[in-house]
Design an enzyme around this catalytic site. Structure first.
Site, PDB file in Angstrom:
ATOM      1  N   LEU A 181      -9.721  -2.349   4.158  1.00  0.00           N
ATOM      2  CA  LEU A 181     -10.927  -1.822   3.517  1.00  0.00           C
ATOM      3  C   LEU A 181     -11.037  -2.363   2.100  1.00  0.00           C
ATOM      4  O   LEU A 181     -10.033  -2.487   1.390  1.00  0.00           O
ATOM      5  CB  LEU A 181     -10.861  -0.299   3.427  1.00  0.00           C
ATOM      6  CG  LEU A 181     -10.772   0.517   4.721  1.00  0.00           C
ATOM      7  CD1 LEU A 181     -11.068   1.979   4.427  1.00  0.00           C
ATOM      8  CD2 LEU A 181     -11.710   0.000   5.791  1.00  0.00           C
ATOM      9  N   GLY A 237      -6.764  -2.048   7.292  1.00  0.00           N
ATOM     10  CA  GLY A 237      -8.004  -2.402   7.981  1.00  0.00           C
ATOM     11  C   GLY A 237      -7.934  -3.778   8.633  1.00  0.00           C
ATOM     12  O   GLY A 237      -8.592  -4.019   9.645  1.00  0.00           O
ATOM     13  N   ASN A 262      -0.592   0.744   6.798  1.00  0.00           N
ATOM     14  CA  ASN A 262       0.189   1.266   5.675  1.00  0.00           C
ATOM     15  C   ASN A 262      -0.561   2.345   4.894  1.00  0.00           C
ATOM     16  O   ASN A 262      -0.251   2.617   3.734  1.00  0.00           O
ATOM     17  CB  ASN A 262       0.550   0.116   4.732  1.00  0.00           C
ATOM     18  CG  ASN A 262      -0.688  -0.580   4.182  1.00  0.00           C
ATOM     19  OD1 ASN A 262      -1.731  -0.579   4.819  1.00  0.00           O
ATOM     20  ND2 ASN A 262      -0.581  -1.152   2.997  1.00  0.00           N
ATOM     21  N   GLU A 263      -1.549   2.976   5.546  1.00  0.00           N
ATOM     22  CA  GLU A 263      -2.416   3.913   4.836  1.00  0.00           C
ATOM     23  C   GLU A 263      -1.650   5.003   4.093  1.00  0.00           C
ATOM     24  O   GLU A 263      -1.992   5.355   2.969  1.00  0.00           O
ATOM     25  CB  GLU A 263      -3.403   4.578   5.807  1.00  0.00           C
ATOM     26  CG  GLU A 263      -4.604   3.733   6.148  1.00  0.00           C
ATOM     27  CD  GLU A 263      -4.286   2.652   7.167  1.00  0.00           C
ATOM     28  OE1 GLU A 263      -3.121   2.560   7.598  1.00  0.00           O
ATOM     29  OE2 GLU A 263      -5.199   1.901   7.527  1.00  0.00           O
TER      30      GLU A 263
HETATM   31  C1  LIG Z   1      -9.033  12.829   7.992  1.00  0.00           C
HETATM   32  C2  LIG Z   1      -9.960  11.986   7.278  1.00  0.00           C
HETATM   33  C3  LIG Z   1      -9.823  10.518   7.551  1.00  0.00           C
HETATM   34  C4  LIG Z   1      -9.735   9.811   6.248  1.00  0.00           C
HETATM   35  C5  LIG Z   1      -9.648   8.347   6.447  1.00  0.00           C
HETATM   36  C6  LIG Z   1      -9.331   7.737   5.166  1.00  0.00           C
HETATM   37  C7  LIG Z   1      -9.178   6.477   4.988  1.00  0.00           C
HETATM   38  C8  LIG Z   1      -9.314   5.433   6.015  1.00  0.00           C
HETATM   39  C9  LIG Z   1      -8.044   5.059   6.524  1.00  0.00           C
HETATM   40  C10 LIG Z   1      -7.722   3.959   7.127  1.00  0.00           C
HETATM   41  C11 LIG Z   1      -8.541   2.778   7.299  1.00  0.00           C
HETATM   42  C12 LIG Z   1      -8.061   1.623   6.555  1.00  0.00           C
HETATM   43  C13 LIG Z   1      -7.720   1.690   5.262  1.00  0.00           C
HETATM   44  C14 LIG Z   1      -7.505   0.457   4.463  1.00  0.00           C
HETATM   45  O1  LIG Z   1      -7.643  -0.650   4.887  1.00  0.00           O
HETATM   46  S1  LIG Z   1      -7.104   0.696   2.849  1.00  0.00           S
HETATM   47  C15 LIG Z   1      -6.742  -0.904   2.196  1.00  0.00           C
HETATM   48  C16 LIG Z   1      -5.319  -1.220   2.384  1.00  0.00           C
HETATM   49  N1  LIG Z   1      -5.016  -2.536   1.956  1.00  0.00           N
HETATM   50  C17 LIG Z   1      -3.929  -2.838   1.298  1.00  0.00           C
HETATM   51  O2  LIG Z   1      -3.121  -2.019   1.012  1.00  0.00           O
HETATM   52  C18 LIG Z   1      -3.758  -4.277   0.923  1.00  0.00           C
HETATM   53  C19 LIG Z   1      -3.709  -4.412  -0.542  1.00  0.00           C
HETATM   54  N2  LIG Z   1      -3.590  -5.815  -0.911  1.00  0.00           N
HETATM   55  C20 LIG Z   1      -2.445  -6.491  -0.868  1.00  0.00           C
HETATM   56  O3  LIG Z   1      -1.419  -6.014  -0.493  1.00  0.00           O
HETATM   57  C21 LIG Z   1      -2.496  -7.907  -1.334  1.00  0.00           C
HETATM   58  O4  LIG Z   1      -3.674  -8.101  -2.055  1.00  0.00           O
HETATM   59  C22 LIG Z   1      -2.455  -8.921  -0.201  1.00  0.00           C
HETATM   60  C23 LIG Z   1      -3.494  -8.653   0.850  1.00  0.00           C
HETATM   61  C24 LIG Z   1      -1.062  -8.930   0.431  1.00  0.00           C
HETATM   62  C25 LIG Z   1      -2.714 -10.328  -0.796  1.00  0.00           C
HETATM   63  O5  LIG Z   1      -1.816 -10.572  -1.829  1.00  0.00           O
HETATM   64  P1  LIG Z   1      -2.154 -11.691  -2.925  1.00  0.00           P
HETATM   65  O6  LIG Z   1      -0.983 -11.761  -3.823  1.00  0.00           O
HETATM   66  O7  LIG Z   1      -2.567 -12.948  -2.245  1.00  0.00           O
HETATM   67  O8  LIG Z   1      -3.460 -11.149  -3.647  1.00  0.00           O
HETATM   68  P2  LIG Z   1      -3.499 -10.090  -4.832  1.00  0.00           P
HETATM   69  O9  LIG Z   1      -2.684  -8.926  -4.504  1.00  0.00           O
HETATM   70  O10 LIG Z   1      -3.199 -10.792  -6.084  1.00  0.00           O
HETATM   71  O11 LIG Z   1      -5.024  -9.634  -4.794  1.00  0.00           O
HETATM   72  C26 LIG Z   1      -6.050 -10.492  -5.257  1.00  0.00           C
HETATM   73  C27 LIG Z   1      -7.234  -9.657  -5.667  1.00  0.00           C
HETATM   74  O12 LIG Z   1      -7.709  -8.941  -4.536  1.00  0.00           O
HETATM   75  C28 LIG Z   1      -7.785  -7.545  -4.867  1.00  0.00           C
HETATM   76  N3  LIG Z   1      -7.526  -6.790  -3.638  1.00  0.00           N
HETATM   77  C29 LIG Z   1      -6.483  -6.840  -2.842  1.00  0.00           C
HETATM   78  N4  LIG Z   1      -6.605  -6.012  -1.813  1.00  0.00           N
HETATM   79  C30 LIG Z   1      -7.779  -5.379  -1.984  1.00  0.00           C
HETATM   80  C31 LIG Z   1      -8.477  -4.394  -1.228  1.00  0.00           C
HETATM   81  N5  LIG Z   1      -7.993  -3.881  -0.101  1.00  0.00           N
HETATM   82  N6  LIG Z   1      -9.664  -4.004  -1.687  1.00  0.00           N
HETATM   83  C32 LIG Z   1     -10.192  -4.500  -2.802  1.00  0.00           C
HETATM   84  N7  LIG Z   1      -9.574  -5.450  -3.557  1.00  0.00           N
HETATM   85  C33 LIG Z   1      -8.381  -5.881  -3.156  1.00  0.00           C
HETATM   86  C34 LIG Z   1      -6.703  -7.375  -5.889  1.00  0.00           C
HETATM   87  O13 LIG Z   1      -6.938  -6.229  -6.611  1.00  0.00           O
HETATM   88  C35 LIG Z   1      -6.883  -8.615  -6.693  1.00  0.00           C
HETATM   89  O14 LIG Z   1      -8.046  -8.404  -7.480  1.00  0.00           O
HETATM   90  P3  LIG Z   1      -8.249  -9.110  -8.901  1.00  0.00           P
HETATM   91  O15 LIG Z   1      -9.444  -8.469  -9.465  1.00  0.00           O
HETATM   92  O16 LIG Z   1      -7.025  -8.848  -9.701  1.00  0.00           O
HETATM   93  O17 LIG Z   1      -8.435 -10.558  -8.566  1.00  0.00           O
END
Ligand SMILES: CCCCC/C=C\C/C=C\C/C=C/C(=O)SCCNC(=O)CCNC(=O)[C@H](O)C(C)(C)COP(=O)(O)OP(=O)(O)OC[C@H]1O[C@@H](n2cnc3c(N)ncnc32)[C@H](O)[C@@H]1OP(=O)(O)O
Length: 525
Positions: A331, A376, A400-401
């Site tokens: 997400l 996601g 990993n939520e």
């Molecule tokens: C009972 C009621 C029900 C309630 C339900 C509630 C919720 C829903 C539940 C589940 C559905 C799904 C949920 C999700 O998907 S939550 C998102 C989870 N994602 C993560 O944890 C991933 C986070 N990101 C990372 O680990 C890393 O970025 C990466 C993907 C491994 C890549 O690593 P890399 O080193 O290549 O990049 P950076 O870490 O340097 O990131 C670059 C840049 O991107 C921004 N960013 C990363 N991930 C996200 C994201 N998910 N959303 C928005 N932005 C993201 C990061 O901040 C950096 O930004 P910058 O501005 O610094 O360039």
């Protein structure tokens, strides 16, 4: 997001499969009008970053229907079947070939061969006349009308295919012999063949005389094109170009390689008498830097899926990433952090919609996971039929939520359970586990782990394996396996949206999302 097109599809689905029917084969070949190939005929710009292009067949129309052609009942019930009936009946009657005029008709969408239409044999139009001179039809074989395996038996007993049999969606010999003979009869040694035109992805089939074989080859000119070449040991290889003149170059090239290679165990040369290719779309996620599922990307994915689903020439999609090292970061947290409830609701509905579409898609979806795949991203991968993960310890996959302080919704939990089982899900969901490739493979989260440079080709050969199954049988089975899970969400979609909105809009959750985003940004610095 990129959508890359694919390849050609061969309409000749009902080639005689027995050496006893060589005469019939000759007759059909003589009157067959080929579809010469043209390279990318159009490129259709979709909203935002989505590019969609494909190769179209261009060629002559089929011969006109013979006098007293397909019964009106049949034509009304199934235009495709009716068309097939007309051309095959025409060929069997030995009608003269129509003069080919310059500036021939372009085969637009509606004229391209379609996927077999799922149809209950009992509901099949029954008015098709037998072609003069046709012998026993496959249908006359006991049980042949009710299942593909009976048709297989019909083939084995040397039954000739008459027009009536052509109406059966599973009557493609490729599909049949894949199931029948080749699944468990792979060549003793793998056959490798590659040149500047084609590379062989897989050779199915035995090397015994009088057996069929099938080659799945990749055409370099069409990056995601799959070509399926079938043959029977001992046939005359020179007829391959007549079967498919527009693909002559590739057929000839391919035939020289794998045929020669196979011939070590099977005789001097193996001919290629049948060519069948599928349309496969490659969809590349491109929302830098990490392919976070923004509302725009979700919407585009839904639109593209719908478009491909409705375009009956496509049978499969390979989903992969265009962003280095990341398949999809899940997400887009900026879409739910500091936003108003209405926006969060709209966002969550788009997420539900995408999951529903992917999970129940009638197309084969293969995820070529070429980067990190958390949360996601993992949902997207889990909605596919098959997952190929690049072997890189940094490319972890899982839900990993909980580590973010949020909870996976029930339908996501169900998808997880359906894939890796209850106990493994219970553990992984609570711990918020992100699995490295080897563990992901072990737990069953992915189907294959391969070196990074082989992810796409492996996805392609997986696709070929899935496409070898008759569409209607595969689709109904998929539906049977997945419908209950999808229905659960459909029944309580609004309540699920409400839950999501009230959950993520809580102050405490907003704070932890904020902190998590901050951490991600700082980590970069
Ligand atoms: C009972 C009621 C029900 C309630 C339900 C509630 C919720 C829903 C539940 C589940 C559905 C799904 C949920 C999700 O998907 S939550 C998102 C989870 N994602 C993560 O944890 C991933 C986070 N990101 C990372 O680990 C890393 O970025 C990466 C993907 C491994 C890549 O690593 P890399 O080193 O290549 O990049 P950076 O870490 O340097 O990131 C670059 C840049 O991107 C921004 N960013 C990363 N991930 C996200 C994201 N998910 N959303 C928005 N932005 C993201 C990061 O901040 C950096 O930004 P910058 O501005 O610094 O360039």
């Amino acid at each position: 997001m990129d959508l890359i097109h694919c390849c050609v599809r061969w309409p000749w689905k009902n080639f005689p499969t027995s050496k006893t029917s060589l005469f019939q084969k000759e007759e059909r070949l003589r009157h067959y009008n080929p579809l010469p190939l043209t390279v990318p005929a159009f490129s259709n710009r979709m909203p935002a970053q989505c590019v969609f292009s494909r190769i179209e067949g261009k060629g002559k129309r089929s011969p006109p229907p013979p006098p007293g052609g397909a019964p009106a009942k049949l034509a009304a019930a199934s235009p495709v079947a009716s068309r097939k009936w007309r051309s095959s009946a025409h060929a069997l009657r030995g009608a003269p070939r129509r003069a080919q005029t310059p500036g021939s008709v372009t085969y637009v969408q509606s004229n391209l061969p379609r996927r077999p239409v799922p149809r209950s044999p009992r509901l099949r139009p029954g008015g098709a006349a037998r072609a003069p001179g046709a012998g026993r039809t496959a249908r006359s074989h006991p049980g042949a009308a009710t299942c593909p395996f009976s048709a297989k038996m019909a083939l084995a007993s040397g039954v000739r295919f008459a027009p009536r049999a052509l109406l059966r969606p599973w009557s493609s010999p490729v599909e049949l012999f894949h199931h029948d003979r080749y699944r468990h009869h792979e060549p003793p040694a793998p056959v490798h063949y590659e040149d500047k035109h084609v590379s062989v992805v897989k050779v199915w089939g035995g090397t015994e005389p009088s057996r069929y074989f099938l080659i799945t080859a990749r055409i370099h000119k069409w990056p995601s094109g799959i070509l399926r070449l079938g043959g029977i040991n001992g046939d005359d290889i020179s007829e391959a170009p007549r079967v498919c003149p527009w693909a002559r170059r590739w057929v000839q090239t391919a035939s020289a390689g794998p045929a020669a290679a196979l011939s070590t165990g099977a005789g001097p040369s193996l001919p290629l008498f049948l060519l069948l290719a599928e349309w496969v779309a490659v969809m590349k996620l491109r929302n830098p830097p990490v392919n976070a599922l923004s509302l725009e990307l979700l919407t585009e994915l839904v639109i593209s899926l719908e478009k491909l689903e409705n375009d009956k020439t496509f049978r499969g999609i390979i989903l992969t990433s265009d962003c280095p090292r990341v398949f999809c970061a899940g997400l887009d947290l900026t879409e739910i952090c500091g936003r108003n409830p209405a926006h969060c609701a709209e966002y969550w509905k788009a997420m539900q919609e995408l999951w529903l579409r992917m999970y129940l898609s009638s197309l084969v979806l293969v995820a070529a996971i070429n980067g990190a795949c958390p949360a996601g991203g993992c949902i997207i991968a889990l909605s596919c039929d098959c997952r190929v993960l690049a072997d890189n310890p940094k490319y972890r996959i899982g839900l990993n939520e909980t580590l973010l302080g949020i909870i996976a919704p029930f339908w996501l939990k169900d998808t997880y359970v359906n894939t890796i089982g209850h106990r493994a899900s219970e553990q992984a969901l609570q711990l918020g586990s992100l699995f490295p490739p080897a563990e992901a493979l072990q737990v069953g989260l992915v189907d294959q782990v391969v070196p990074e440079d082989q992810v796409q080709s492996t996805a392609l050969s997986e696709m070929a394996r899935w496409l070898a199954v008759p569409d209607h049988a595969r689709q109904l089975t998929k539906n049977m396996m997945r419908k209950a899970t999808a229905d659960r969400l459909l029944r309580q979609r609004d309540a699920d949206t409400q839950n999501f909105v009230s959950f993520v809009c809580r102050d405490s959750i907003q704070k932890s999302l904020q902190a998590y985003l901050e951490k991600l940004r700082q980590r970069k610095g």
